[in-house]
Design a protein around this motif. Structure first.
Motif, PDB file in Angstrom:
ATOM      1  N   HIS A 201      30.828 -75.602 -52.402  1.00 46.58           N
ATOM      2  CA  HIS A 201      30.152 -75.024 -53.567  1.00 46.58           C
ATOM      3  C   HIS A 201      29.019 -75.938 -54.002  1.00 46.58           C
ATOM      4  O   HIS A 201      29.201 -77.157 -54.118  1.00 46.58           O
ATOM      5  N   GLU A 202      27.862 -75.345 -54.270  1.00 44.01           N
ATOM      6  CA  GLU A 202      26.726 -76.096 -54.807  1.00 44.01           C
ATOM      7  C   GLU A 202      26.278 -75.391 -56.081  1.00 44.01           C
ATOM      8  O   GLU A 202      25.831 -74.238 -56.050  1.00 44.01           O
ATOM      9  N   LYS A 203      26.462 -76.089 -57.205  1.00 45.80           N
ATOM     10  CA  LYS A 203      26.056 -75.532 -58.491  1.00 45.80           C
ATOM     11  C   LYS A 203      24.833 -76.309 -58.985  1.00 45.80           C
ATOM     12  O   LYS A 203      24.847 -77.540 -59.015  1.00 45.80           O
ATOM     13  N   PHE A 210      25.514 -80.124 -58.662  1.00 44.75           N
ATOM     14  CA  PHE A 210      26.920 -80.520 -58.673  1.00 44.75           C
ATOM     15  C   PHE A 210      27.558 -79.888 -57.446  1.00 44.75           C
ATOM     16  O   PHE A 210      27.661 -78.661 -57.345  1.00 44.75           O
ATOM     17  N   ALA A 211      27.954 -80.715 -56.477  1.00 42.47           N
ATOM     18  CA  ALA A 211      28.481 -80.204 -55.205  1.00 42.47           C
ATOM     19  C   ALA A 211      29.969 -80.464 -55.090  1.00 42.47           C
ATOM     20  O   ALA A 211      30.449 -81.557 -55.414  1.00 42.47           O
ATOM     21  N   SER A 221      35.290 -83.682 -51.990  1.00 45.60           N
ATOM     22  CA  SER A 221      34.365 -84.744 -52.373  1.00 45.60           C
ATOM     23  C   SER A 221      33.379 -84.168 -53.381  1.00 45.60           C
ATOM     24  O   SER A 221      32.856 -83.066 -53.188  1.00 45.60           O
ATOM     25  N   ILE A 222      33.133 -84.904 -54.444  1.00 43.19           N
ATOM     26  CA  ILE A 222      32.234 -84.452 -55.509  1.00 43.19           C
ATOM     27  C   ILE A 222      30.960 -85.286 -55.488  1.00 43.19           C
ATOM     28  O   ILE A 222      31.012 -86.518 -55.431  1.00 43.19           O
ATOM     29  N   ILE A 294      20.644 -82.953 -51.900  1.00 36.99           N
ATOM     30  CA  ILE A 294      20.829 -81.606 -52.424  1.00 36.99           C
ATOM     31  C   ILE A 294      21.463 -80.654 -51.409  1.00 36.99           C
ATOM     32  O   ILE A 294      22.208 -79.751 -51.759  1.00 36.99           O
ATOM     33  N   ALA A 295      21.184 -80.835 -50.123  1.00 35.73           N
ATOM     34  CA  ALA A 295      21.780 -79.960 -49.105  1.00 35.73           C
ATOM     35  C   ALA A 295      22.529 -80.751 -48.040  1.00 35.73           C
ATOM     36  O   ALA A 295      22.850 -80.221 -46.980  1.00 35.73           O
TER      37      ALA A 295
END
Length: 402
Positions: A201-203, A210-211, A221-222, A294-295
């Motif tokens: 999930h990528e918010k 926030f991944a 993993s955050i 970011i990615a």
């Protein structure tokens, strides 16, 4: 004087992978690092986890390294992208391409441990650590390197794989262009009640992304990006208060969630080196390009560098050529510069697009997310780029041995 084909400065994940790849195809390699690498393998040294995309994963399998580093890997089967708490989302699914997972999540400690064991099992790799390069001097067809410990080494080529603060890059007067995102990434591992089902999930929030990246079992993993002052305050919170703030960002879709305790922080910048090479010297990995996470493409770019540089050097060696010659290194530069710059600038654009709360831009980007979700050819285009399967690929990225 010890003789080697290639001396690699930096025994990080990029340096060790390059050493193994070159040694597999017959080159003699020496790695120098200022740290005692055996002391960097625990779970306190680096708490990150890397998303290894499809083409680099294929290369690692081809090299025989995946068995060493991938035992604890978690496949990424789907990716959900949302703009804050908007109901609009973008969904990527492995079944839309039909040739395996979108990527593999592996904790850095497992990668480092596997690579350390791998390079120590190969006779034509010499690891000299802790030690550091004091000076280099170009001679006729080789470089003479003096180490702090007194050793002298001659090499046809020196590779700078020391990361963003590469000392050899500075010594070779290679300038970098640098952008500060004024964001800090908080990294921690969490456990949750429900199965993540292999979904990443990528918010995106104005303060930064926030991944939530799936790991083995009920863990993730955050990567939590905030403005530096707020990040510093969050890092100082008690465990109970930290978990309370974490839940606000995380949500409750995986049930109760809590950090496993350790936290790390990394300032976020982007930097690109003006040049990749000097006489008998080249840069690789973060030493030449450092991008926003970011990615999750930073390590993948380094692995793509390795695939290209390995093929170039092995080809030159087999033809009886000089692996440190300028025209040989220029082939590597031409292969990698455009891909690296395009992806770095693309990640920069995404970061700037999503890390703001301008209402006009917010409406436009949410409309863009909705539009892409309804256009399968466009989604597939983005997925193929993220998987590293676009363009003229080195043989290793295609699963072909050299």
């Amino acid at each position: 004087m010890k003789k080697t084909d290639v001396l690699i400065s930096g025994a990080g994940v990029v340096g060790m992978t390059l050493a193994y790849a070159l040694a597999k195809y017959g080159l003699k390699v020496c790695i120098v690092d200022a740290l005692d690498v055996s002391k960097t393998l625990n779970n306190k040294f680096d708490g990150r986890a890397y998303a290894i995309s499809y083409a680099p994963y294929t290369m690692l399998k081809t090299l025989g390294l995946w068995e060493q580093i991938g035992a604890e890997a978690q496949p990424i089967d789907e990716i959900h992208v949302t703009d804050g708490n908007s109901p609009v989302f973008l969904h990527f699914d492995k079944d839309e391409l039909g040739d395996g997972p979108l990527g593999q999540m592996v904790e850095v400690r497992h990668i480092r441990t596997g690579l350390f064991e791998a390079i120590n099992s190969v006779k034509n790799i010499t690891l000299m650590a802790p030690d550091k390069i004091v000076s280099t001097e170009n001679k006729d067809r080789f470089v003479e390197i003096l180490l702090d410990g007194g050793a002298k080494i001659s090499a046809s080529l020196v590779v700078g794989a020391e990361g963003r603060s590469s000392a050899l890059r500075q010594q070779n007067d290679i300038r970098i262009r640098k952008w500060d995102y004024k964001q800090t990434a908080i990294v921690t591992t969490v456990e949750h009640e429900l199965d993540h089902q292999g979904i990443a999930h990528e918010k995106f929030f104005p303060s930064g992304p926030f991944a939530i990246l799936p790991l083995k079992d009920l863990k993730s993993s955050i990567v939590w990006c905030e403005e530096p002052e707020r990040a510093s305050a969050i890092l100082k919170l008690s465990e109970r208060a930290f978990n309370s703030e974490l839940k606000k960002k995380f949500g409750d879709f995986l049930g109760d969630v809590k950090s496993l305790g350790q936290r790390w922080s990394y300032p976020l910048t982007m930097q690109l080196a003006d040049e990749y090479i000097r006489e008998r010297f080249c840069l690789i990995g973060d030493a030449v390009h450092g991008i926003h996470p970011i990615a999750g493409q930073g390590f993948n770019l380094g692995l793509r560098d390795i695939a290209a540089l390995t093929e170039v050097l092995v080809d030159a060696k087999r033809l009886g050529g000089d692996i440190g010659a300028e025209f040989v290194l220029e082939r590597y530069v031409h292969w990698r510069r455009t891909d690296n710059n395009m992806l770095a600038l693309g990640m920069d654009g995404l970061t700037r697009l999503f890390s703001n709360n301008n209402p006009v831009i917010t409406i436009a980007r949410r409309a863009g997310i909705a539009a892409v979700e309804e256009l399968p050819p466009v989604k597939n285009f983005f997925m193929k780029h993220a998987r590293g399967t676009v363009g003229k690929l080195p043989k290793l990225l295609q699963g072909q041995s050299l």
